[in-house]
Design an enzyme around this catalytic site. Structure first.
Site, mmCIF file in Angstrom:
data_model
loop_
_atom_site.group_PDB
_atom_site.id
_atom_site.type_symbol
_atom_site.label_atom_id
_atom_site.label_comp_id
_atom_site.label_asym_id
_atom_site.label_seq_id
_atom_site.Cartn_x
_atom_site.Cartn_y
_atom_site.Cartn_z
ATOM 1 N N HIS A 84 2.080 2.747 -8.458
ATOM 2 C CA HIS A 84 3.360 2.507 -7.770
ATOM 3 C C HIS A 84 3.500 2.814 -6.406
ATOM 4 O O HIS A 84 4.074 1.941 -5.582
ATOM 5 C CB HIS A 84 4.311 3.726 -8.228
ATOM 6 C CG HIS A 84 5.948 3.629 -7.849
ATOM 7 N ND1 HIS A 84 6.398 4.651 -7.028
ATOM 8 C CD2 HIS A 84 6.866 3.133 -8.240
ATOM 9 C CE1 HIS A 84 7.464 4.626 -6.684
ATOM 10 N NE2 HIS A 84 7.962 3.567 -7.185
ATOM 11 N N GLU B 149 2.210 -0.585 -5.027
ATOM 12 C CA GLU B 149 3.554 -1.590 -4.875
ATOM 13 C C GLU B 149 4.452 -1.163 -3.780
ATOM 14 O O GLU B 149 4.924 -2.727 -3.243
ATOM 15 C CB GLU B 149 4.164 -1.383 -6.351
ATOM 16 C CG GLU B 149 5.380 -2.219 -6.409
ATOM 17 C CD GLU B 149 6.612 -1.499 -6.930
ATOM 18 O OE1 GLU B 149 7.680 -1.267 -6.379
ATOM 19 O OE2 GLU B 149 6.399 -0.865 -7.928
ATOM 20 N N HIS B 150 4.727 -0.139 -3.566
ATOM 21 C CA HIS B 150 5.670 0.098 -2.218
ATOM 22 C C HIS B 150 4.991 -0.402 -1.060
ATOM 23 O O HIS B 150 5.564 -1.012 -0.188
ATOM 24 C CB HIS B 150 6.177 1.433 -2.296
ATOM 25 C CG HIS B 150 7.132 1.978 -3.045
ATOM 26 N ND1 HIS B 150 8.079 2.456 -2.186
ATOM 27 C CD2 HIS B 150 7.243 1.969 -4.303
ATOM 28 C CE1 HIS B 150 9.126 2.744 -3.333
ATOM 29 N NE2 HIS B 150 8.544 2.396 -4.430
ATOM 30 N N GLU C 123 12.468 9.221 -3.721
ATOM 31 C CA GLU C 123 12.573 8.619 -5.180
ATOM 32 C C GLU C 123 12.282 9.628 -6.066
ATOM 33 O O GLU C 123 12.947 9.576 -7.291
ATOM 34 C CB GLU C 123 11.679 7.179 -5.174
ATOM 35 C CG GLU C 123 12.099 6.661 -6.559
ATOM 36 C CD GLU C 123 11.227 5.409 -6.461
ATOM 37 O OE1 GLU C 123 11.229 4.313 -7.495
ATOM 38 O OE2 GLU C 123 10.132 4.995 -5.622
#
Length: 417
Positions: A46, A49-50, A126
């Site tokens: 993740h 991906e950022h 997040e």
């Protein structure tokens, strides 16, 4: 019409021509997710991906966004247990911009240290947002409990302590070790010419990472219980069981069963638990399937007093369901699934995604008529069979909220079995 090509490096390209549209959705779908991580780097897929949007050798983070948004396009990405996807949606005349951006971030991302530190903070925010959202976290804790001490059960976002300290080199190494052209599918749907698109991809994606092709650790469903007593207005609850992988012959029968139990306002659970008894605002059933396992869940939110009535009623509905299926609800649920499948054909995003997933999961495209036929061929007998099998597995329950009146797991098991 859908067409497939394969490049020499193993990269598969699929297009779905929709000439009546002016836009195109295009993405690179990569068979890498959180279940490909080692425990000590949980959250890296993740994080990666950022970081893909935070600058390349030729573009800053701002320039990446400006190039897409200046032509009215949209760019995004997501990470799941088994797939990471990077995609854009834009007018067909501007598709070359999207191809340039996506190919650039997959091949030339710099992971600049200052950007990485800023994004580390964003991801921590997040995680904080999700931790403050019990409706989200109850699902993550359910999966962690159903698949304990396994990659597939870990949080996609990762743990705060890992995200706070993970080094740049580990993120870069994860990409170089796990991304590979033969694990990727480039998919586009909308107003597009297949041959021209293939040529553009072949010219722009010649230097993709060439990581390993190792098989994943097989998922092993266990079941159990997660309870978190918290001062909230509602109890967020998931009761679920072991489901099916998406290769299973009974996969569509399970989909129909799930729809019977909890898809829409006329479903069994909604009618009995909300409409007749007023115990919930929301209740539904759902399935999730992976390459080697799956889940069946009932998701609900209820009050601290209502939980005393909700669990017995819910368990009764589940226990009795294989015994009293009727053709009317079976046909209704089949119609729901067929309509959803056919209406999905009207979306460029859905068409691009479904084609990519079919190639990643099955190694081939599945004709829409075959998908509809499989739903139509589901029988009452096959639903009875799969529902009994599902409900005989060890249940998993996850709950967050004022749960003092929530029955013990052993009591819930006794109601079901």
């Amino acid at each position: 019409m859908r067409k497939i090509s394969k490049l020499d490096n193993g990269l598969r390209i699929v297009t779905h021509s929709m000439p009546a549209f002016e836009s195109v959705t295009f993405g690179v779908f990569n068979a890498v997710g959180c279940r490909d991580e080692h425990e000590e780097i949980n959250g890296t897929a993740h994080f990666l991906e950022h970081m893909a949007f935070k600058g390349t050798k030729t573009k800053s983070a701002l320039e990446i966004m400006e190039k897409v948004e200046s032509v009215g396009g949209y760019i995004n990405a997501y990470t799941s247990e088994e797939i990471t996807a990077y995609w854009v949606k834009m007018l067909s005349q501007d598709l070359h911009i999207g191809i340039d951006i996506i190919s650039d971030i997959l091949q030339n991302s710099t992971f600049e240290p200052k950007e990485l530190e800023r994004e580390r903070g964003v991801i921590l925010q997040e995680i904080g947002m999700y931790l403050d959202t019990p409706a989200h976290m109850v699902g993550d804790y359910w999966l962690k409990t159903a698949f304990p001490n396994q990659p597939i059960g870990r949080l996609i976002l990762g743990k705060k302590e890992i995200i706070k300290s993970i080094e740049r080199e580990k993120i870069v190494n994860f990409m170089q070790s796990n991304y590979h052209p033969s694990k990727m599918v480039v998919s586009a749907a909308g107003k597009i010419n297949h041959d021209e698109f293939v040529e553009q991809i072949a010219n722009s994606m010649q230097n993709l990472p060439k990581g390993n092709l190792e098989e994943r650790i097989k998922a092993e469903y266990k079941g159990g219980e997660y309870r978190e007593d918290k001062d909230l207005e509602q109890i967020h609850l998931i009761l679920g069981f072991e489901g099916l992988n998406y290769h299973d012959d009974d996969y569509d029968a399970l989909r129909v069963y799930s729809a019977i139990m909890g898809a829409g306002g006329s479903s069994r659970l909604f009618q009995e638990i909300r409409e007749k008894r007023g115990l919930v605002y929301s209740i539904y059933a759902d399935i999730d399937s992976f390459s080697d396992s799956g889940t069946f869940q009932v998701v609900a939110g209820t009050g601290k007093n209502e939980i005393k009535e909700l669990l017995p009623v819910l368990c009764d509905e589940l226990t009795n369901s294989p015994k009293n299926l009727n053709e009317k609800e079976i046909e209704k649920s089949k119609a729901q699934l067929k309509a959803s499948t056919l209406m999905g054909q009207e979306s460029t995003m859905n068409n691009a995604t479904s084609a990519a997933y079919q190639l990643l999961r099955f190694g081939k495209l599945i004709d829409i008529n075959d998908r509809i036929k499989r739903i139509e061929n589901v029988s009452k007998l096959s639903i009875e069979k799969i529902s009994k099998k599902i409900l005989s597995s060890n249940p998993t329950i996850s709950s967050i909220g004022p749960i003092k009146e929530l029955e013990s797991l052993d009591k819930i098991k006794s109601r079901i079995n």
